[in-house]
Design an enzyme around this catalytic site. Sequence first.
Site: not given
Length: 363
Positions: A120, A131-132, A210, A238, A265
């Site tokens: 990913e 957050t990458h 997302n 979730d 995830d």
Amino acid sequence: MLIAPEALWTAGRLRRGMALEARDGIVTGVRALGADTPDARPALVMPMAVDLQVNGGGGVMVNSDPTPDGLRVIAAAHRGLGTGAILPTVITDTAEVMHEAVSAAIEVAGEPGQLGLHIEGPHLAPSRRGTHKPEYIRPLDETTVAEVERLRAAGVAVMITLAPERAQPDLLARLVASGAVVSAGHSAADAAEAQAGFDAGVSCVTHLYNAMEPMTSRAPGLLGRALVSPVHVGIIADGIHVAWDMIRVALRARPAPGLTFAVSDAMATVGGPDSFILYGQEIRVRDGALVNAEGSLAGAHIDMLTSLANLVREVGVDLSEAVAMCTDTPRAVLGLAPEAVTAGTRLDDILILNDRFERERPE
């Protein structure tokens, strides 16, 4: 022992009125219950779940421990929570970390629970990186294509998430030709760019909604194009990443059944401690969500069995569709047939669930 579930999911079908004969922890036969009195009456029996996006588990992240033992710890943690097969997922990082993760996936290929590797990033849209880590993000390059080809040459299944608008056509064509599942995600693509990606062989979309542009009435973007296209899409069930109503919208908008699947995830906290370190930052569970120091969602704190329960109880998905979303559909993404519960199946390799989707162990 005679186990007669209210519903049995096997070989892609939900069957009722069936019974499993078992001895010494092994299914010895599957047949109609008839007039027999069972020893156990669980609500549901099904194969273990399948998860195509697992960043970590059991206190370990793929990125922080891209070794065979690291992948084994993660798979074991998820197995303990009802997921029997995973794609360990290495997210945006240095070329060295990706190389180590590829080598580890090749070494554990064929071991229980190991389906291959999900890469990913790092070929993502900077504006949709989540957050990458930004300094590692770059357009698709020869280095990553060669790593994917190395995996495929070893017979290892691969999913690679990238922003299609950041991929040169010749390199994207090589990924597709290798047999990797190319998935659009962390993307700022508009609808035309998304369609161009699908036409070029992108066959999946990563965690729908997302890390992609919001859909508007005149700008459907990747999200709108994905909803109405015959591609597979993963979704995080979730209630934090995607509201329940938006999951309902997505499922109703899809052009055919069997195209949408659940992913966790999951991060290291699933089956592990309530915090971990990623890119030198602490990520912690807060009100059921995982957030980094920037306040961004940093993966999810959920397992697939909880995802199944959420789909049925919170979203209102039909049991057959929900079970398929957690088992057969992710397998189909990788070209694998549905699993069956049959003579020779170990009870430890299936899920025996009560009406709250909690595991039971018949005695």
